[in-house]
Scaffold this active site. Structure first.
Site, PDB file in Angstrom:
ATOM      1  N   SER A  80       0.809  -1.217   0.000  1.00  0.00           N
ATOM      2  CA  SER A  80       0.000   0.000   0.000  1.00  0.00           C
ATOM      3  C   SER A  80       0.845   1.271   0.000  1.00  0.00           C
ATOM      4  CB  SER A  80      -0.940   0.008   1.211  1.00  0.00           C
ATOM      5  OG  SER A  80      -0.214  -0.140   2.421  1.00  0.00           O
ATOM      6  N   ASP A 243      -6.078   7.347   8.931  1.00  0.00           N
ATOM      7  CA  ASP A 243      -6.142   6.056   9.613  1.00  0.00           C
ATOM      8  C   ASP A 243      -4.996   5.858  10.592  1.00  0.00           C
ATOM      9  OD1 ASP A 243      -3.956   5.476   8.002  1.00  0.00           O
ATOM     10  OD2 ASP A 243      -4.791   3.616   7.204  1.00  0.00           O
ATOM     11  N   HIS A 246      -1.177   4.613   7.423  1.00  0.00           N
ATOM     12  CA  HIS A 246      -0.569   4.918   6.128  1.00  0.00           C
ATOM     13  C   HIS A 246      -0.115   6.382   6.082  1.00  0.00           C
ATOM     14  CE1 HIS A 246      -3.077   1.378   5.245  1.00  0.00           C
ATOM     15  NE2 HIS A 246      -2.096   1.065   4.421  1.00  0.00           N
TER      16      HIS A 246
END
Length: 283
Positions: A80, A243, A246
């Protein structure tokens, strides 16, 4: 860029059983209980995941570099972070930031191509490369992976073996390879101690093994925990996305700047290797 997100819920439960077991039989039950309580608290603190899709940032960075040579092909491979999950816009992803900075340095347009997938472990890297057209020849490939391997308790030796297979496949396509090693999961401040310290130790162990493994293949390595990790510790509100796991666009901006020297060295623009950057020994 779809896949399983190793976001707050997974990270909060950071290898609870495995790490507790590693502490030995004595006190294992109490340790497991403590870590499970901390995992539950972390789940509540970190926030909601961002979803399973990163911005589609693939493009050609032209601007004033359009007429100064052919496109330099930049490929992003990995998880990611390589995909740019958490960036507010497509231009804020790691790949997009790198493409812009490389274009400025080489005075050529840069074509960004991203095969990184959210939630990927090292075992998924080779499939990302295999999915590329047979004729595709990247000038430089940037690989960032490792966080999901740690949170999913993948053995270090297994992770490294898959990473090396990916590096070889990229080199067979003619790419110079730069690997961003596993970030320090100890920067996740909402995760309480000792859970955070155990995550930090596990991620740094993997990062060290990744570094040695790719250097033996002639690739370059950038120790993300060293070159950019401190920014995430001192400025978490700016560096992390909503979040709290990330990077944000600012976090990716810092990460791109930190990786840039090795990427430029890989394409022959600079020779020096700053702190945290590792080049294979010349023979």
């Amino acid at each position: 860029m779809r896949g399983r997100v190793a976001g707050p819920v997974v990270v909060a439960g950071l290898v609870v059983a495995g790490l507790a077991g590693a502490l030995g039989a004595a006190g294992a039950l109490a340790t497991r209980s403590l870590l499970r309580r901390q995992a539950a608290a972390a789940r509540a603190l970190i926030g909601k995941p961002l979803g399973e899709t990163a911005h589609d940032a693939d493009r050609v960075v032209r601007k004033r570099y359009a007429d100064r040579g052919p496109c330099l092909e930049l490929l992003m491979v990995g998880d990611s972070i390589a995909a740019g999950l958490g960036a507010e816009t497509a231009k804020g992803t790691l790949g997009s930031r790198l493409a812009k900075d490389v274009a400025k340095a080489v005075k050529r347009p840069v074509r960004l191509r991203t095969v990184a997938r959210v939630g990927s472990e090292s075992s998924m890297l080779l499939d990302q490369v295999a999915g590329l057209p047979a004729s595709y020849r990247p000038d430089v490939a940037v690989v960032v992976v490792g966080g999901n391997d740690v949170t999913h308790r993948v053995p270090v030796a297994e992770s490294v073996r898959h990473l090396q297979a990916c590096v070889r496949a990229l080199q067979e396509r003619g790419a110079a390879v730069v690997v961003g090693t596993c970030p320090d999961l100890g920067t996740l401040q909402p995760v309480p101690q000792p859970l955070r310290a155990l995550g930090s130790r596990a991620s740094r162990q993997l990062a060290a093994a990744q570094r040695e493994a790719v250097l033996t293949l002639g690739a370059r390595a950038v120790s993300l925990a060293d070159v950019v990790g401190p920014f995430f510790i001192t400025n978490p509100d700016e560096m992390f996305s909503l979040d709290r796991f990330h990077p944000s666009s600012m976090g990716y901006h810092r990460t791109a700047r930190a990786m840039l020297p090795s990427v430029l060295a890989a394409v022959g623009v600079r020779d020096d290797v700053p702190f945290g950057h590792h080049a294979p020994a010349t023979r």
